[in-house]
Every structure is written in C-alpha cells, then in structure tokens.
Design an enzyme around this catalytic site. Structure first.
Site, PDB file in Angstrom:
ATOM      1  N   ILE A  70      26.960  43.187  45.175  1.00 31.59           N
ATOM      2  CA  ILE A  70      28.117  44.059  45.323  1.00 31.59           C
ATOM      3  C   ILE A  70      28.837  44.242  43.990  1.00 31.59           C
ATOM      4  CG2 ILE A  70      29.762  42.210  45.908  1.00 31.59           C
ATOM      5  CD1 ILE A  70      30.922  44.202  48.028  1.00 31.59           C
ATOM      6  N   ALA A 148      27.443  50.288  34.923  1.00 30.66           N
ATOM      7  CA  ALA A 148      28.891  50.469  35.049  1.00 30.66           C
ATOM      8  C   ALA A 148      29.548  49.649  33.948  1.00 30.66           C
ATOM      9  CB  ALA A 148      29.371  50.023  36.420  1.00 30.66           C
ATOM     10  N   CYS A 164      28.732  41.011  41.793  1.00 32.64           N
ATOM     11  CA  CYS A 164      27.287  40.822  41.660  1.00 32.64           C
ATOM     12  C   CYS A 164      26.794  39.606  42.438  1.00 32.64           C
ATOM     13  CB  CYS A 164      26.879  40.720  40.187  1.00 32.64           C
ATOM     14  SG  CYS A 164      27.449  42.120  39.199  1.00 32.64           S
TER      15      CYS A 164
END
Length: 211
Positions: A70, A148, A164
């Site tokens: 995530i 990102a 993550c």
C-alpha cells in the site's frame, strides 16, 4: 518517447489512460510514453498488499495490479507512469526497477538530496526516510504503474498506513529534507531529463543487434 504532463488528475482517470496507451503501444500504434501526474488524496493497494496495513479508511482505497503493498498519493507528490515496451528491451523487469531508482536518485541529487537503494527493497531511501516508492506491472511486456516521488506534499497521509507494508517506515520529501520550498516544475524537469538520458543507454534489442 512522448512525455505527457497530466497536471492533477483523479487516479481512476489516469489509470484508464494508462490502460488505453498500453494497448496501443503493444499494438504498435502509439509511441512509448511517460505520463507525469499528481493525484488527489488516494491510497493504492498492490498485488501483494494487505488491508491490515491500512490504519484509517477515511480516504479512498484502490486495489491495482502493480507489485508492492500500500502507498499514498496526494498533490505535491510527482507520480510517473512510464509505458515502455520491455519486449524490445530484454524483458527484464528487475533491470527496469533499478532503472527507475537510478532516475530518481539522480533527480534528487539535483536538489541536494542524497538518495540510495536498500538491499532487498524497491524504491529510493535517504538517511531521513523513504523518499520514493516504485511499483510496476506489465501487460504484453508493456510496463504500467511506476514511481511516486515525494516532492512537497503533506506527509500526514502516510501516518494512516504502513507504507509499502513496512511497519515503522518513515516517509520523507525533498522539501522536508532541504528545509526550503522545492519547485515541482523544476523537479519534474530533472526527472524527465534523467529519464531520457538513462533510457538512451538502454538500447532496444533491435538497435543492439545492429551495433
């Protein structure tokens, strides 16, 4: 290679554009493309993601087909979606991930920030915390998703997740590290410069065969 700056765009809209371009590139009807974008606040959950890494569900969560767990997107974060035909570049996804890390490390250095890799982890790190997340996928060997880079965003959104999937992971940004305003436009320009420069050293197989 075509560069498209999408400005601020909802995640779902940018994802739909990626899917269309991936189909076109795989069919040979569109050039390889780098999409640059900032997203309104959203969490994205990769293929190996676990919902228990989301600590607060007050912000939209989108499950997607990239690698990784995530992460958080918001304005002030430069998101890049390189759509490259790895079928012409050796079909080496690991090399592609290292390529993206090198691009971001070089761009960060241009702002005076030293970034580095961590063994066994994908992304770019600094002594102050993780600076950039990377997660990729491919369809018919055309890449999608990407990176990102935290430029000048409000980092509080990361406090609602285990970034993550790493418990205790501290996220940082170029602006937080330098302690001064960082221009998104300038960072964007440096990312594009290093992306194009490093890509030139990664010749398509058809060109390698002629050397």
């Amino acid at each position: 290679m075509e560069i498209k700056d999408l400005g601020v765009m909802p995640y779902a809209e940018a994802y739909a554009l990626q899917e269309q371009l991936v189909r076109d590139i795989a069919a040979g009807s569109a050039p390889e493309t780098l999409l640059l974008v900032e997203h309104p606040p959203v969490y994205t959950l990769g293929r190996s993601g676990h919902m228990e890494n989301l600590l607060d569900d007050s912000i939209e969560v989108v499950s997607i087909n990239r690698g990784g767990d995530i992460t958080y997107h918001a304005p002030g974060q430069l998101v890049g979606y390189p759509l490259l035909n790895l079928g012409l570049r050796g079909r080496d996804l690991r090399h592609y991930l290292r390529f993206l890390e090198e691009v971001l490390i070089a761009a960060a250095a241009d702002t005076g920030v030293e970034g580095f890799r961590r063994e066994g982890k994908t992304g770019v790190w600094t002594e102050q915390g993780k600076l950039a997340s990377i997660g990729a996928g491919a369809r018919r060997w055309v890449t999608m998703h990407g990176f990102a880079l935290n430029v000048c965003l409000d980092l509080s959104g990361f406090s609602r997740i285990h970034p993550c999937g790493i418990v205790g992971c501290t996220m940082t940004s170029l602006q937080q590290i330098t302690g001064q305003p960082v221009s998104m436009a300038q960072v964007k320009a440096r990312v594009v410069y290093h992306f194009q420069s490093l890509l030139k050293t990664w010749l398509p197989l058809a060109q390698v065969a002629t050397l």
